[in-house]
Scaffold this active site. Structure first.
Site, mmCIF file in Angstrom:
data_model
loop_
_atom_site.group_PDB
_atom_site.id
_atom_site.type_symbol
_atom_site.label_atom_id
_atom_site.label_comp_id
_atom_site.label_asym_id
_atom_site.label_seq_id
_atom_site.Cartn_x
_atom_site.Cartn_y
_atom_site.Cartn_z
ATOM 1 N N PRO A 154 15.826 -101.416 23.523
ATOM 2 C CA PRO A 154 15.007 -100.706 24.504
ATOM 3 C C PRO A 154 14.115 -99.632 23.870
ATOM 4 O O PRO A 154 12.942 -99.482 24.247
ATOM 5 C CB PRO A 154 16.051 -100.095 25.451
ATOM 6 C CG PRO A 154 17.255 -100.972 25.296
ATOM 7 C CD PRO A 154 17.265 -101.366 23.860
ATOM 8 N N TYR A 155 14.687 -98.892 22.924
ATOM 9 C CA TYR A 155 13.926 -97.852 22.229
ATOM 10 C C TYR A 155 12.809 -98.471 21.390
ATOM 11 O O TYR A 155 11.659 -98.005 21.420
ATOM 12 C CB TYR A 155 14.872 -97.041 21.349
ATOM 13 C CG TYR A 155 14.218 -95.999 20.480
ATOM 14 C CD1 TYR A 155 13.619 -94.867 21.036
ATOM 15 C CD2 TYR A 155 14.217 -96.118 19.092
ATOM 16 C CE1 TYR A 155 13.032 -93.899 20.239
ATOM 17 C CE2 TYR A 155 13.633 -95.155 18.289
ATOM 18 C CZ TYR A 155 13.039 -94.056 18.859
ATOM 19 O OH TYR A 155 12.456 -93.106 18.057
ATOM 20 N N THR A 156 13.144 -99.548 20.657
ATOM 21 C CA THR A 156 12.149 -100.194 19.811
ATOM 22 C C THR A 156 11.015 -100.775 20.637
ATOM 23 O O THR A 156 9.850 -100.760 20.217
ATOM 24 C CB THR A 156 12.816 -101.288 18.961
ATOM 25 O OG1 THR A 156 13.817 -100.684 18.139
ATOM 26 C CG2 THR A 156 11.812 -101.996 18.073
#
Length: 247
Positions: A154-156
């Site tokens: 999700p962060y990437t």
């Protein structure tokens, strides 16, 4: 270029945070007047600004949600009112929430993407319209767009969007003499990175780079300062991986 003075003016979003505060310090060393942006930690930002002024530098603080275009326009307004213009924008503001894609909470995804994607877009849009000729915009991505570590999906995803915004905006600003780049740090010893990780996980990540250590906020700040300064003027539309050699 800024012809009225040799002093460059920098607005640093997330300037009271780990990498942000290191960037503020480094740009101040290069003689920049700085606007230290914060979203919640006013005390840390005000302390940093006071310290810079005490040492003979120029600094103000500006506040606001990076995803709120009115609040960030006001931050640019305040910077221009104090220093006459803006030459450098460094967009370090961001949050990192980890978890498997299959079970990740979508409300948390929306919260993170609002800061990391919309926030970067809002600040980049304002920078595109308000940076002076000779200016530089530096966004912050992550080396996990390349290393693809589990639980970072999700962060990437949010940081891959940051890279896309950065690379396309660099091409859209043809003829403006404004550079647009991103710095993608590897594992960096900041509170954002260390939160929730045990000693084993931290040690394993420190060994991932051939230089066998975690990065420091100062490592990222050096790359950002290079892109913000005269030596980096021929670097444009790039993602610089500041990660000690991680694949």
């Amino acid at each position: 270029m800024n012809t009225t003075t040799d002093r460059r003016v920098a607005l640093v979003t997330g300037g009271s945070g780990g990498i942000g505060s290191a960037v503020v310090d480094r740009l101040t060393q290069d003689g920049c007047a700085v606007a230290i942006h914060y979203a919640g930690n006013s005390e840390r930002a005000e302390t940093a600004a006071a310290s810079i002024r005490h040492a003979g530098g120029e600094a103000i603080t500006v506040a606001g949600d990076v995803a709120d275009e009115a609040a960030m326009a006001a931050a640019f307004d305040a910077t221009e009112a104090a220093f006459g213009g803006v030459d450098v924008v460094v967009n370090t503001a961001g949050i990192m929430l980890l978890g498997p894609i299959a079970t990740f909470d979508l409300a948390e995804l929306d919260r993170m993407h609002r800061v990391n994607i919309r926030g970067t877009f809002v600040v980049s849009q304002l920078a595109a319209n308000r940076l002076r000729s000779g200016g530089a915009l530096i966004n912050v991505s992550t080396s996990v767009t390349r290393t693809q570590l589990p639980t970072y999906g999700p962060y990437t995803a949010s940081k891959a969007a940051v890279e896309g915004i950065t690379l396309i905006l660099a091409r859209e600003l043809r003829g403006r003499d404004i550079t647009v780049n991103a710095v993608a740090p590897g594992p960096t010893a900041t509170p954002l990175f260390l939160d929730g990780k045990d000693e084993t996980a931290i040690a394993n990540l420190a060994q991932a780079a051939p230089l066998e250590r975690l990065g420091t906020p100062a490592d990222a700040a050096e790359a950002i300062a290079f892109l913000a300064g005269p030596a980096g003027r021929w670097i444009n539309g790039q993602v610089i991986f500041s990660n000690g050699g991680m694949a």
